[in-house]
Design an enzyme around this catalytic site. Structure first.
Site, PDB file in Angstrom:
ATOM      1  N   ILE A   8      67.214   2.265  36.196  1.00  0.00           N
ATOM      2  CA  ILE A   8      66.573   2.156  34.891  1.00  0.00           C
ATOM      3  C   ILE A   8      67.656   1.756  33.903  1.00  0.00           C
ATOM      4  O   ILE A   8      68.711   2.392  33.839  1.00  0.00           O
ATOM      5  CB  ILE A   8      65.891   3.480  34.507  1.00  0.00           C
ATOM      6  CG1 ILE A   8      64.754   3.760  35.500  1.00  0.00           C
ATOM      7  CG2 ILE A   8      65.374   3.442  33.079  1.00  0.00           C
ATOM      8  CD1 ILE A   8      64.092   5.103  35.354  1.00  0.00           C
ATOM      9  N   ASN A  10      68.289   1.990  30.756  1.00  0.00           N
ATOM     10  CA  ASN A  10      68.880   2.906  29.776  1.00  0.00           C
ATOM     11  C   ASN A  10      69.389   4.211  30.384  1.00  0.00           C
ATOM     12  O   ASN A  10      69.767   5.126  29.661  1.00  0.00           O
ATOM     13  CB  ASN A  10      67.906   3.172  28.623  1.00  0.00           C
ATOM     14  CG  ASN A  10      66.672   3.927  29.052  1.00  0.00           C
ATOM     15  OD1 ASN A  10      66.447   4.150  30.233  1.00  0.00           O
ATOM     16  ND2 ASN A  10      65.855   4.312  28.092  1.00  0.00           N
ATOM     17  N   CYS A  11      69.454   4.303  31.699  1.00  0.00           N
ATOM     18  CA  CYS A  11      70.011   5.476  32.383  1.00  0.00           C
ATOM     19  C   CYS A  11      71.542   5.414  32.288  1.00  0.00           C
ATOM     20  O   CYS A  11      72.155   4.402  32.646  1.00  0.00           O
ATOM     21  CB  CYS A  11      69.556   5.470  33.837  1.00  0.00           C
ATOM     22  SG  CYS A  11      70.423   6.642  34.906  1.00  0.00           S
ATOM     23  N   ASP A  12      72.155   6.475  31.805  1.00  0.00           N
ATOM     24  CA  ASP A  12      73.616   6.500  31.650  1.00  0.00           C
ATOM     25  C   ASP A  12      74.337   6.243  32.970  1.00  0.00           C
ATOM     26  O   ASP A  12      75.323   5.521  33.012  1.00  0.00           O
ATOM     27  CB  ASP A  12      74.074   7.840  31.068  1.00  0.00           C
ATOM     28  CG  ASP A  12      73.695   8.006  29.605  1.00  0.00           C
ATOM     29  OD1 ASP A  12      73.461   6.975  28.932  1.00  0.00           O
ATOM     30  OD2 ASP A  12      73.628   9.157  29.144  1.00  0.00           O
ATOM     31  N   ARG A  15      74.062   2.559  33.906  1.00  0.00           N
ATOM     32  CA  ARG A  15      74.953   1.740  33.068  1.00  0.00           C
ATOM     33  C   ARG A  15      76.396   1.897  33.510  1.00  0.00           C
ATOM     34  O   ARG A  15      77.143   0.913  33.596  1.00  0.00           O
ATOM     35  CB  ARG A  15      74.789   2.111  31.596  1.00  0.00           C
ATOM     36  CG  ARG A  15      73.495   1.596  31.003  1.00  0.00           C
ATOM     37  CD  ARG A  15      73.494   1.689  29.510  1.00  0.00           C
ATOM     38  NE  ARG A  15      73.766   3.046  29.050  1.00  0.00           N
ATOM     39  CZ  ARG A  15      73.007   3.714  28.221  1.00  0.00           C
ATOM     40  NH1 ARG A  15      71.930   3.157  27.726  1.00  0.00           N
ATOM     41  NH2 ARG A  15      73.311   4.935  27.851  1.00  0.00           N
TER      42      ARG A  15
END
Length: 118
Positions: A8, A10-12, A15
């Site tokens: 996903i 926007n998953c830290d 990223r």
């Protein structure tokens, strides 16, 4: 060799994994579960190869919010539940050639990707 990272956007952790792969100089295709959906054929392969316990993230906030009936359904038909709730998939999922793993663990990724990784 093809490298695909599933997760996903926007998953830290996703990223962080993308930055790490780019720093390693690897060309990576990113497949976003929210935008692109969960690829049914790939999901079946992950469950077959890695097992439900490695793919289904029972420590996620999404899992904790499920009621008992939904959790039971996840145990009985994990593929259907994971397609319905992609946040339950342990992220990221890395496919590098024939190698497959979930989660971002630098030591494991260094071994998978070889000495060229940062």
């Amino acid at each position: 060799m093809t490298t695909t990272l599933y997760g996903i956007r926007n998953c830290d952790t996703c990223r962080k994994a993308l930055r790490w792969l780019e720093a390693a100089g690897l060309s990576v295709t990113f497949h976003d579960f929210r935008r692109d959906g969960v690829p049914a054929g790939r999901l079946q392969e992950w469950l077959r190869t890695l097992g439900v316990d490695e793919v289904l993230n029972r420590r996620s906030a999404t899992w904790r919010k499920l009621d008992a009936a939904q959790k039971q359904r996840a145990e009985e038909d994990p593929a259907a539940m994971l397609r319905e709730h992609p946040n339950l998939i342990r992220r990221p999922v890395l496919e590098h050639g024939d190698t497959l793993c979930t989660g971002f663990r630098e030591s494991a990724w260094r071994e998978i990707l070889g000495k060229d990784a940062p």
